[in-house]
Design an enzyme around this catalytic site. Structure first.
Site, PDB file in Angstrom:
ATOM      1  CD  GLU A   1      -2.814   0.914   2.533  1.00 43.96           C
ATOM      2  OE1 GLU A   1      -3.217   1.956   3.050  1.00 43.96           O
ATOM      3  OE2 GLU A   1      -3.033  -0.222   2.990  1.00 43.96           O
ATOM      4  CG  ASP A   2       1.621   2.880   3.238  1.00 44.06           C
ATOM      5  OD1 ASP A   2       0.627   3.261   2.594  1.00 44.06           O
ATOM      6  OD2 ASP A   2       1.601   2.636   4.454  1.00 44.06           O
TER       7      ASP A   2
END
Length: 710
Positions: free
Chosen positions: A75-76
């Site tokens: 996600e990051d």
């Protein structure tokens, strides 16, 4: 690796090889998150390590711990699911993917994005329950460290947690996490109320300490006197449960006496019931406040005896009695599968109940509409305040409070729900909307000709029932509308001089490229009135057409049984034999009116709005029609009228009477079922010859629900 050392003690249950794998995942995660910091200013890696520490307390397997360390990497950071799969295996990659949000996709609204995130996560959880355990640990740590966030964001996250994550934790039997999440949500949603209540509880704790200790000693002494080996502890209710009780019962804090409860842990199940007898001998039980969750466990596998007693000074005391094994399950829930021996029958029962609920998520997903509707159904099932009922063969089913016979039918099986025609509750026939009560024995009577009724959506309470009913109605609606749309489109194509059966594939392929719509979608839109048949016909013939646009000719045949795609207007109640006209109405399909219906006058000058329609010959369906009679007010007149109507082969669907005081006349309204106009005329002639009938006429309904003569 100072960060990983923070949870070193929690990892002691792992084998050396497992610890090496977890360490490798930690190093990978630390490198991926290098240079990233949380709002609090600490290095980001502290968060996945803390989440892993929470999971390690449940003794989860190495794959789950590795996924926890990597859960934000996709996600990051630029890392992909495939890269994680190559490095740490497919199982870890699937877990990470299940937990990851869908931030990289575009959604119309934030609410839609959140709903889609939940759908993805819950479906991944249905495949592997470790997904939700990782997500709950992730949310718990985020809630513990919310203070660095902006106030509005804290409130949004807390509300989301209270609506979804805390109930999921409760549903999975994770009692300690459930209570901590609720208290943290309360603290962030209502900080002032939280502080005041916390202060009041702390003050009361000192004042009531002697009373609590006195009661605990009395319970311990009573059990010892009965030779029951038990551990007795006083427990303080968590703040949010006190707050909810104050809200629900409109109580001031000083009126909430049962802030403390007592838990009695014994060695085996017989001792639970012996201990219960001792408690009822020590203090008077409050009627209606006893629950046996040992004989009938909660949906999440929770087992315990609950009773409320009149304690010293009239103070209510809540007592929970359970075995040590039940207590472990109550605290760890579904995580007990990893924390304790998996061959424990109680643990296996929890796993089975969890599996059943997760399977119901998949069924709701299959029958649901968009992600927001899916989330709506799930929320219903997350607050199940249960009622327990029995099938005819004695099997116990747990349903949400307020569940009806239709909810029960769908809980048994989808096909039973779709075909339920009647219900027997405790041997007596009851309406399908009857609300079930604890201990009811329920038998569903099915019929191959029975189908879900749209009205059911208004009274069912379980997510599964609502999802399946809506799915059925949506499917049937679409099929009927598509069939009508095809007939309307064929009519328009013929009017333009084209053969509907020729060049179909190439026409639709070209239209699909232009609009992105599939054939069935376009036909459904035509049937629902969202698109005009003449416009679609022109689009299909765009490169074949050489003549100007014409109005479609040839009437559409109406059977009256097409369903929701064709509706007979309520304002004029057309029946076969009446001259009729059809109007396309957006989102409602084709509405059939009589030619002289006053409500269509303003459409007459807009030929694009109306279509020529005619009744299909040889119809055998019965149609509703209203008649009004003015009769002499004499004994037995209603029976005479009903006998004549029955002799003419008609059914009476409804009857209403208006009688004026002192008048010799009575007005009677009948809703009859007739085959066609000639059938109605025959009935009216037979009624007119009765000496009691003064006047008879056909009527139609006005919008206010009263009848108006035609």
């Amino acid at each position: 690796m100072p960060e990983l050392e923070e949870i070193g003690a929690e990892l002691a249950y792992l084998k050396p090889e497992d610890i090496r794998q977890v360490t490798a995942a930690f190093e990978y995660s630390r490198a991926a998150h290098s240079g990233q910091f949380r709002k609090s200013g600490e290095a980001y890696i502290h968060h996945p390590v803390a989440v892993t520490g929470i999971l390690a307390k449940w003794h989860l397997d190495p794959q789950a711990l590795m996924a926890a360390l990597l859960h934000d990497v996709v996600e990051d950071t630029p890392t992909t699911k495939d890269e994680i799969g190559e490095r740490f295996g497919k199982s870890v990659a699937e877990l990470v993917d299940g937990v990851s949000k869908l931030d990289k996709m575009e959604f119309q609204t934030e609410e839609h994005a959140q709903a889609e995130n939940f759908r993805k996560m819950l479906l991944a959880m249905a495949r592997d329950v470790r997904v939700i355990l990782i997500k709950l640990a992730d949310r718990l740590h985020n809630m513990r460290t919310l203070e660095s966030m902006a106030v509005e964001k804290r409130r949004r996250i807390a509300q989301e947690t209270l609506d979804i994550y805390a109930p999921i934790a409760n549903r999975l039997g994770l009692n300690s996490i459930y209570q901590e999440l609720e208290d943290l949500c309360f603290q962030n949603l209502h900080p002032n109320r939280y502080r005041v209540l916390d202060k009041a509880v702390r003050a009361a704790r000192g004042n009531r300490k002697e009373v609590v200790e006195k009661v605990r000693e009395a319970i311990q002494g009573k059990l010892a006197g009965a030779n029951i080996h038990a551990l007795v502890s006083g427990r303080e209710k968590h703040l949010y449960s006190i707050y909810k009780k104050m809200q629900e019962k409109s109580l001031a804090f000083s009126e909430v006496f049962d802030i403390y409860g007592f838990r009695v842990l014994v060695d085996d199940i017989p001792s639970c019931y012996l201990a219960l007898g001792c408690m009822h001998g020590l203090y008077k039980p409050i009627p209606g406040k006893f629950k046996d969750y040992i004989a009938i466990p909660k949906a999440n596998g929770y087992q315990s005896l609950h009773t409320t007693l009149f304690g010293p000074f009239g103070t209510p005391l809540e007592i929970q009695i359970r075995t040590h094994e039940m207590h472990k399950l109550a605290e760890a829930g579904v995580a007990s599968h990893w924390l304790y021996k998996s061959n424990d029958s109680n643990v296996n029962e929890v796993q089975q109940k969890t599996h059943q609920w997760l399977q119901s998520l998949l069924e709701i997903q299959e029958g649901g509409g968009d992600s927001a509707e899916f989330l709506e159904h799930i929320k219903v099932d997350l607050f199940p305040d249960e009622v327990y009922v029995f099938t005819p063969n004695g099997k116990i089913l747990s349903l949400p409070r307020g569940a009806t016979a239709v909810d029960f039918a769908y809980a048994v099986h989808t096909d039973v729900g779709n075909h339920c025609a009647a219900v027997k509750v405790n041997g007596e026939l009851m309406p399908l909307r009857v609300q079930l009560r604890n201990g009811d024995q329920v038998e569903i009577l099915t019929s191959p000709n029975a189908w879900p009724n749209p009205a059911w959506v208004n009274f069912v309470v379980s997510g599964k029932a609502r999802a399946h009913i809506r799915h059925y109605l949506r499917t049937m609606h679409a099929e009927e509308s598509a069939q009508l749309g095809e007939r309307l489109l064929d009519q328009a194509l013929r009017a333009l001089g084209a053969d509907p059966s020729k060049n179909q594939a190439s026409r639709w392929e070209r239209l699909h490229k232009e609009t992105g719509k599939e054939r069935v979608e376009v036909l459904t839109d035509i049937g629902l009135g969202k698109r005009l048949n003449v416009v679609v016909a022109r689009q299909l013939l765009a490169q074949e057409m050489g003549q100007p646009m014409q109005r479609p000719h040839g009437a559409i045949a109406i059977r009256g049984s097409e369903g929701v795609a064709v509706q007979l207007a309520k304002c004029c109640h057309p029946i076969p034999g009446d001259p009729i006209i059809g109007f396309i109405k957006s989102d409602q399909g084709l509405i059939i009116h009589t030619h002289d219906c006053p409500s269509i006058k303003h459409y007459r000058d807009d030929p694009d709005k109306w279509l020529d329609v005619e009744w299909e010959p040889g119809l055998t369906k019965m149609f509703d029609v209203n008649i009004k009679l003015i009769v002499l007010n004499q004994r037995g007149v209603l029976a005479k009228l009903a006998a004549v109507i029955a002799d003419e082969g008609s059914n009476i669907d409804n009857v209403a009477m208006e009688e004026e005081d002192g008048s010799q006349y009575t007005t009677i309204y009948f809703t009859l079922q007739v085959e066609q106009r000639m059938h109605l005329a025959r009935i009216m002639r037979s009624l007119r010859v009765l000496p009691e009938v003064v006047r008879i006429m056909r009527v139609k309904n006005r919008k206010d629900g009263r009848m108006q003569t035609q």
